[in-house]
Design a protein around this motif. Structure first.
Motif, PDB file in Angstrom:
ATOM      1  N   GLY A   1       0.800  -1.226   0.000  1.00 54.05           N
ATOM      2  CA  GLY A   1       0.000   0.000   0.000  1.00 54.05           C
ATOM      3  C   GLY A   1       0.825   1.263   0.000  1.00 54.05           C
ATOM      4  O   GLY A   1       0.948   1.954   1.013  1.00 54.05           O
TER       5      GLY A   1
ATOM      6  N   THR B   1      -2.322  -6.127  -0.937  1.00 54.15           N
ATOM      7  CA  THR B   1      -2.653  -5.967   0.480  1.00 54.15           C
ATOM      8  C   THR B   1      -3.927  -5.116   0.553  1.00 54.15           C
ATOM      9  O   THR B   1      -4.339  -4.493  -0.440  1.00 54.15           O
TER      10      THR B   1
ATOM     11  N   ALA C   1      -4.192  -2.329   2.078  1.00 57.89           N
ATOM     12  CA  ALA C   1      -3.812  -0.935   1.814  1.00 57.89           C
ATOM     13  C   ALA C   1      -3.564  -0.715   0.323  1.00 57.89           C
ATOM     14  O   ALA C   1      -3.891   0.345  -0.210  1.00 57.89           O
TER      15      ALA C   1
ATOM     16  N   THR D   1       6.399  -1.728   1.157  1.00 52.94           N
ATOM     17  CA  THR D   1       6.184  -0.647   2.135  1.00 52.94           C
ATOM     18  C   THR D   1       7.040  -0.897   3.369  1.00 52.94           C
ATOM     19  O   THR D   1       7.506  -2.017   3.616  1.00 52.94           O
ATOM     20  N   ALA D   2       7.195   0.147   4.177  1.00 57.46           N
ATOM     21  CA  ALA D   2       7.920   0.004   5.455  1.00 57.46           C
ATOM     22  C   ALA D   2       7.246  -1.092   6.266  1.00 57.46           C
ATOM     23  O   ALA D   2       7.912  -1.912   6.918  1.00 57.46           O
ATOM     24  N   ASP D   3       5.928  -1.126   6.192  1.00 54.06           N
ATOM     25  CA  ASP D   3       5.149  -2.107   6.958  1.00 54.06           C
ATOM     26  C   ASP D   3       5.415  -3.537   6.483  1.00 54.06           C
ATOM     27  O   ASP D   3       5.688  -4.426   7.292  1.00 54.06           O
ATOM     28  N   LEU D   4       5.386  -3.746   5.173  1.00 55.30           N
ATOM     29  CA  LEU D   4       5.632  -5.096   4.651  1.00 55.30           C
ATOM     30  C   LEU D   4       7.058  -5.551   4.959  1.00 55.30           C
ATOM     31  O   LEU D   4       7.288  -6.703   5.307  1.00 55.30           O
TER      32      LEU D   4
ATOM     33  N   ALA E   1       9.738   1.296  -1.261  1.00 59.33           N
ATOM     34  CA  ALA E   1       9.222   2.607  -1.677  1.00 59.33           C
ATOM     35  C   ALA E   1       8.601   3.258  -0.461  1.00 59.33           C
ATOM     36  O   ALA E   1       7.664   2.714   0.118  1.00 59.33           O
TER      37      ALA E   1
HETATM   38  C1  LIG Z   1      -1.486   8.470   0.710  1.00 62.40           C
HETATM   39  C2  LIG Z   1      -0.640   7.442   1.386  1.00 62.40           C
HETATM   40  C3  LIG Z   1       0.541   7.063   0.816  1.00 62.40           C
HETATM   41  C4  LIG Z   1       1.352   6.105   1.411  1.00 62.40           C
HETATM   42  N1  LIG Z   1       2.523   5.757   0.819  1.00 62.40           N
HETATM   43  C5  LIG Z   1       3.338   4.864   1.425  1.00 62.40           C
HETATM   44  C6  LIG Z   1       4.566   4.496   0.827  1.00 62.40           C
HETATM   45  O1  LIG Z   1       4.928   4.955  -0.266  1.00 62.40           O
HETATM   46  N2  LIG Z   1       5.359   3.618   1.479  1.00 62.40           N
HETATM   47  C7  LIG Z   1       5.001   3.072   2.666  1.00 62.40           C
HETATM   48  O2  LIG Z   1       5.798   2.312   3.216  1.00 62.40           O
HETATM   49  N3  LIG Z   1       3.828   3.399   3.254  1.00 62.40           N
HETATM   50  C8  LIG Z   1       2.983   4.267   2.670  1.00 62.40           C
HETATM   51  N4  LIG Z   1       1.806   4.588   3.247  1.00 62.40           N
HETATM   52  C9  LIG Z   1       1.423   3.935   4.509  1.00 62.40           C
HETATM   53  C10 LIG Z   1       0.908   2.534   4.230  1.00 62.40           C
HETATM   54  O3  LIG Z   1      -0.192   2.578   3.348  1.00 62.40           O
HETATM   55  C11 LIG Z   1       0.522   1.874   5.553  1.00 62.40           C
HETATM   56  O4  LIG Z   1       1.684   1.700   6.344  1.00 62.40           O
HETATM   57  C12 LIG Z   1      -0.153   0.549   5.339  1.00 62.40           C
HETATM   58  O5  LIG Z   1      -0.459  -0.027   6.606  1.00 62.40           O
HETATM   59  C13 LIG Z   1       0.726  -0.417   4.561  1.00 62.40           C
HETATM   60  O6  LIG Z   1       0.073  -1.648   4.433  1.00 62.40           O
HETATM   61  P1  LIG Z   1       0.696  -2.865   3.598  1.00 62.40           P
HETATM   62  O7  LIG Z   1       2.138  -2.928   3.963  1.00 62.40           O
HETATM   63  O8  LIG Z   1      -0.059  -4.046   4.095  1.00 62.40           O
HETATM   64  O9  LIG Z   1       0.443  -2.598   2.180  1.00 62.40           O
HETATM   65  C14 LIG Z   1       0.973   5.529   2.654  1.00 62.40           C
HETATM   66  C15 LIG Z   1      -0.250   5.911   3.225  1.00 62.40           C
HETATM   67  C16 LIG Z   1      -1.039   6.859   2.606  1.00 62.40           C
HETATM   68  C17 LIG Z   1      -2.325   7.253   3.267  1.00 62.40           C
END
Ligand SMILES: Cc1cc2nc3c(=O)[nH]c(=O)nc-3n(C[C@H](O)[C@H](O)[C@H](O)COP(=O)(O)O)c2cc1C
Length: 404
Positions: A13, A39, A41, A90-93, A122
């Motif tokens: 996300g 995901t 997100a 993502t940082a989360d993944l 990213a």
């Molecule tokens: C507009 C927007 C942009 C985002 N861009 C990023 C990004 O580029 N990288 C990132 O690590 N998290 C980003 N986030 C935060 C992630 O969406 C958030 O941590 C989410 O829980 C990730 O879930 P996932 O790792 O399951 O996809 C963003 C959030 C928003 C609202």
């Protein structure tokens, strides 16, 4: 090159999720079969509908999906692939992967897989440089996970700049191809020397004259030559990039140090001079820091540095069979490169336009012209890694023609 290869693409996300559509298209063009997991997100950024339309496959989103579980199951999903790609990671993944979390389909598939994994991080530069992310990425690397990018540059957020931009789709594609195509040992048994990076020419013990070369192109060439089986020596000025794996890297500062290191490492079959060597140095660099109040601004008297390319290309006894120079120009790129080839006595010149507008100096892409006695070839814009692979293929062919 990727015909029938099966890629499981985990889309996280992040804003960069939209670039995955382009990546999927490029993978499909090359014959790969792509399955995608989004995901929760990720679905805020791209829809399963558009991803499914481009992959031509069912898109997977839920761990507790009875139909999918009956059909294929999360374990099969993660095993029926030749490679798992996480983009954007993502940082989360990344945190979940590094710590073995398995609380959704993406993270469960990632911990259940027995296949190689490539991540394309990213995120915002602050998230990328946070100690927690640094720890997590280091741990993933120890676990054998490969990374592509991130690159530096402007962020989606206004006024943000730094490392964290996802690698471009073509760069991710290049990394995928590298992982999936058995590297042919086209330079096996060859010795290759590469110079890379800028040089630093001292003014006094704390100041120096430098240039904007990052070392990305030269280091990529050293890595590509190594991957092709060559024994590689890299003579690197103070570059921004890490030493390539499996390459003997000698670190130097000034043009004169670089010249000495190059000479010490001859003979080689091929020398590629990609470093941006300073043309001039300060004639009488001070042993002590020059003080501001010592009678106004100092005058720097410059003298010419040794011409590494020309001296090696014209070496009487140790000239490598193939000598390749680089020409970084800001105008009349090809004309200057042709003249440089004649003047220096080298075999090829790889010429590129380094005007600030091109973003090549320090950037990840390059557009080059290969100037040889046979003429000029205009290569399409490509990642520096791709340019390196192509150049290495040409070098292998040229050395092969000349006989072993
Ligand atoms: C507009 C927007 C942009 C985002 N861009 C990023 C990004 O580029 N990288 C990132 O690590 N998290 C980003 N986030 C935060 C992630 O969406 C958030 O941590 C989410 O829980 C990730 O879930 P996932 O790792 O399951 O996809 C963003 C959030 C928003 C609202």
């Amino acid at each position: 090159m990727l015909a029938k290869k099966r890629i499981l693409l985990v889309i996280g996300g992040g804003i960069a999720a939209y670039k995955c559509l382009e990546l999927i298209r490029r993978l499909k063009e090359r014959g790969a079969k792509v399955r995608a997991i989004l995901t929760t997100a990720a679905q805020e950024f791209v829809t399963p509908l558009s991803v499914g339309a481009i992959t031509g496959e069912r898109v997977f989103t839920d761990l507790f999906d009875l139909t999918a579980e009956h059909d294929i199951g999360h374990i099969r999903l993660s095993r029926e692939a030749d490679l798992v790609v996480v983009a954007p990671a993502t940082a989360d993944l990344i945190a979940k992967m590094a710590n073995g979390f398995a609380d959704d389909l993406a993270s469960t598939a990632l911990i259940a897989t027995d296949k190689p994994v490539l991540i394309a991080p990213a995120m915002n530069p602050r998230m990328w440089s946070h100690p927690a992310t640094r720890r997590n990425v280091a741990r993933l690397k120890e676990d054998g996970v490969l990374t592509v990018g991130p690159n530096s540059g402007a962020m989606a957020e206004r006024d943000e700049f730094g490392a964290g931009r996802m690698a471009e789709p073509m760069e991710i594609l290049g990394a995928i191809e590298e992982m999936l195509s058995p590297q042919q040992q086209i330079l096996k048994g060859r010795r290759v020397l590469v110079t890379s990076g800028p040089t630093h020419e001292p003014i006094d013990p704390v100041r120096f004259i430098a240039n904007r070369s990052s070392g990305k192109q030269g280091h990529a060439i050293a890595a590509a030559a190594r991957a092709a089986g060559a024994e590689v020596v890299l003579v690197s000025g103070p570059a921004e990039v890490a030493d390539p794996q499996g390459v003997r890297t000698l670190h130097v500062e000034s043009a004169r140090d670089m010249m000495a290191a190059v000479e010490e490492n001859l003979p080689v079959d091929c020398a590629i001079f990609a470093a941006a060597v300073a043309d001039w140095r300060v004639a009488d660099a001070s042993d002590q820091k020059i003080k501001k109040d010592a009678g106004g601004a100092p005058t720097l008297h410059l003298v010419e540095n040794p011409d590494i390319l020309a001296s090696i290309a014209r070496h009487h006894t140790l000239r490598p069979r193939l000598v390749v120079g680089f020409a970084a120009e800001t105008e009349q790129v090809v004309a200057h490169a042709k003249a440089k080839r004649e003047r220096k006595g080298c075999d090829w010149i790889v010429a590129n336009d380094v005007s600030p507008a091109t973003g090549i100096m320090g950037g990840d892409l390059n557009t080059v012209h290969l100037v040889s006695a046979a003429g000029v070839e205009d290569w399409p814009s490509a990642s520096k890694a791709e340019v390196a692979r192509r150049l290495v293929a040409r070098i292998a062919a040229a050395l092969g023609e000349a006989g072993r």
